[in-house]
Scaffold this active site. Sequence first.
Site, short mmCIF file in Angstrom:
data_model
loop_
_atom_site.label_atom_id
_atom_site.label_comp_id
_atom_site.label_asym_id
_atom_site.label_seq_id
_atom_site.Cartn_x
_atom_site.Cartn_y
_atom_site.Cartn_z
N SER A 265 0.84 -1.20 0.00
CA SER A 265 0.00 0.00 0.00
C SER A 265 0.88 1.26 0.00
O SER A 265 0.61 2.22 -0.71
CB SER A 265 -0.91 -0.01 1.23
OG SER A 265 -1.57 1.21 1.35
N TRP B 298 2.45 1.60 -3.39
CA TRP B 298 1.46 2.05 -4.38
C TRP B 298 1.45 3.58 -4.47
O TRP B 298 1.26 4.15 -5.55
CB TRP B 298 0.07 1.54 -3.97
CG TRP B 298 -1.05 2.03 -4.86
CD1 TRP B 298 -1.53 1.41 -5.96
CD2 TRP B 298 -1.83 3.22 -4.71
NE1 TRP B 298 -2.55 2.14 -6.52
CE2 TRP B 298 -2.75 3.26 -5.77
CE3 TRP B 298 -1.84 4.27 -3.79
CZ2 TRP B 298 -3.68 4.29 -5.95
CZ3 TRP B 298 -2.74 5.30 -3.97
CH2 TRP B 298 -3.64 5.31 -5.02
N HIS B 299 1.69 4.23 -3.33
CA HIS B 299 1.63 5.69 -3.31
C HIS B 299 2.77 6.34 -4.08
O HIS B 299 2.63 7.47 -4.56
CB HIS B 299 1.61 6.22 -1.88
CG HIS B 299 0.27 6.07 -1.22
ND1 HIS B 299 -0.10 4.91 -0.59
CD2 HIS B 299 -0.79 6.89 -1.15
CE1 HIS B 299 -1.34 5.06 -0.13
NE2 HIS B 299 -1.78 6.24 -0.46
N GLY B 300 3.88 5.68 -4.18
CA GLY B 300 4.96 6.30 -4.92
C GLY B 300 6.24 5.50 -4.86
O GLY B 300 6.44 4.66 -3.97
N PHE C 57 0.10 10.10 -7.53
CA PHE C 57 0.22 8.68 -7.16
C PHE C 57 -0.30 7.77 -8.24
O PHE C 57 -0.96 7.82 -9.02
CB PHE C 57 -0.52 8.40 -5.87
CG PHE C 57 0.03 9.19 -4.72
CD1 PHE C 57 1.40 9.40 -4.61
CD2 PHE C 57 -0.80 9.77 -3.80
CE1 PHE C 57 1.92 10.15 -3.57
CE2 PHE C 57 -0.30 10.52 -2.75
CZ PHE C 57 1.06 10.70 -2.63
#
Lengths: 299, 482
Positions: free
Chosen positions: B321, B324-326, B482
């Site tokens: 997770s 996933w953001h960066g 993102f």
Amino acid sequence: MKIFLYRFVSTLFLSAIILETVLRVFQLAGSTLPEVNHDGNRMLKPGIEGTWIKGGLGEVKSHYSINSQGWNSIIDFDEIDPLKTSIALIGDSYIQGLHVDVENSIGRLLESDSSDYFVHEYGRDGANIADFLMVYEAWVKGNYEYTFILVSNRNLNEFQPSFMNQGLSIPSESILRRVYNDSYLIRYLNINHGLLLKINSLFRDGPVFLQNSDSDSCIDLELVAGQVTIEEIFMGFDSTVVFVYQLGTVDTSLIENHRHLKVNHQVFPISYGFDGHWNLNGRINCANSIHTYIQSPMH
Amino acid sequence: MLFNSIEFGFFLPIIFMLYWFTNRDLKLQNSLLLLASYFFYGWWDWRFLSLIIASTLIDYSIGLGLRRFKSRRSKKMLLSTSIIVNIGLLGFFKYFNFFIDSFSGAFTFFGQSMDEFTLKIVLPVGISFYTFQTLSYTIDVYKSKLEPTKDFLSFAAFVAFFPQLVAGPIERASNLLPQMQKKRRLKPLNAAEGVRLILWGLFKKIVIADNLAPAVNDIFTNYNLYTSEVLVLGVVFFAFQIYCDFSGYSDIARGIAKLLGFELMVNFNFPYFSRSIGEFWRKWHISLSTWFRDYLYIPIGGSKVGKSKGIRNVFIIFLVSGFWHGANWTFIIWGGIHALLFVPSYISGNNRKYLNSITSNRLLLPKFGDFVRILCVFILVTFSWIFFRSESVSMAIEYIHGIFQFSISPGPYLNPYDNQLLVQELLLVSFLVIIEYLLITRTISLTPKLKSIDLVIDAVLVVMILLKTPVSNNLSFIYFQF
């Protein structure tokens, strides 16, 4: 659909009434500074002073004062003290300095750096290199020991003067203009938030997919307006003129053959992102950079 | 195109009128919706439309293939193709340089330079959102949870649906696709609710997030010059900035969808009033956390594989997770911190506690114990935001070090923002907290009842938005990156 549209229009109407009332009561709308034809040039009306407002809830509020010559300055430019080091600053809105109190303009800050200086600031918003040259020839050339011109790509892209020799283009007071001046809401949206500019740029620039991605921030040296090239304009300035710039805002190849000075930002130049202009810190940096340059024996 | 831009101010009314004008013909209406969505996305960069179209074509074909082929092996191959294509696109555009940079250190050690492999890759806006959305479709079809659609137009409109295309909520095909395939009606109450959600979202984005942004940017850029209390203020402001920025976007997306006759899922449910990390994650970015739960956590065993493997699964889901953001170690550490915070309640079996509202006991104020828990969770979550906001791990560590210096003397220059602005920002945050609390307690409601007072509320929101729009507001939404 009818109910929705009725409610939507009612909401907008009610919002407009509330906003107009709030803006009037708290005097939050900016206003256009009046202009006059002064020797054929489009100058600000001499003698007026007040508060310049921009942004929401008076985000930027500063004191301005237009001198006898039509520049934003607390001093008149009618005489030059021969006992002091005379400095002329030429530029656009950065030198005009409406974003800070006129008492804290770059010139006054520079004078506080040394009691030996006296500074005249020839700044006008929207001015470009053609205006700078005409200002230089009309009032500055041969009159000051130092001349500094603050430039950015925006100034160097336009060759048609925006206010010099434009005195006849001042629009007369129309009914529409009167409505505009009387409506706090319209002025608030346009002056405080630049609504018209944003709409104009939308139709001028168009969708991103219609733009050539390679043309970003490039200056076309061959761009000709009235058969004048930028190099020819630069040739109008004496070799003693110093072009001041902020890193990242100018194509330095254009000024590398002339005297140039980079503004050394030591304190934050922009506070809270109040549009793209410098706040007081930016002006302090600019004044200090010029002061250091003058004091340096190298130049 | 951004929801808070002038061009969107022209785009939405035009599309709204045309959309309802074509209401008699569903195909025509969906075609308009698709074109509008492609125009909306193409405004940013038309070249990346090809990615959405490719993703749409591939997943639509795979969906049909999954129905046609009966053998398990063929189905697995088709699903693998969908996963490889979607994750491959995401991996290339988002993570290629990250892996090159991360491994370059090791290669340099052996005398090899990998700098030449680093590419100038532009991250397509919203790629993380729409790839997950299309992936959910093929996985659901593979698991026979969803019938594949033969209606290409509806499927393409579902993938590219402009209100939620670039920053979510990440919709499931099972929710949005059926809505694409049936006739929509503009109900006055739904439309009024849509307008209210848009205004509330814009209020959160413009009035709160955009007004906090300059202070946050300033403090995080010059963190080494500030004293402890300013650094604490900076991260607290960021906690509210990111919440208002992202939940504001989700509210606007839901509002626009309502205006077009669609219902999108709720993405935020007052997460800062959570009493545990588990509750926080049930209320923060719900569409993403449920996506990871359904398509990653449960398939790898979830909590039904024993404690130690369960803990491993918790770490996997939180680290993924974060990633996933960066493509940055800061996001991975951010995910790791949340895993560490979640694990104790997982071990003790309390992670499903606090499923009810904080005021289910119908008290105006929460119980003292709940209040303390809310405060603790907020402090821990806010602490983790330091990593999320920092540009590098070393910066985050220095920032934290700065906080624990407990210095209160002024820095090398006076605090650049004046007290008036600081008071304004604190008032805005307090206003938000009070309004959200009143919403939780249902003392007030965002749902209009078509009464005159609702017109006044909407008008006041419009006025507040216009009065507090910063001159050079940061137009972009944080989650676009993102």
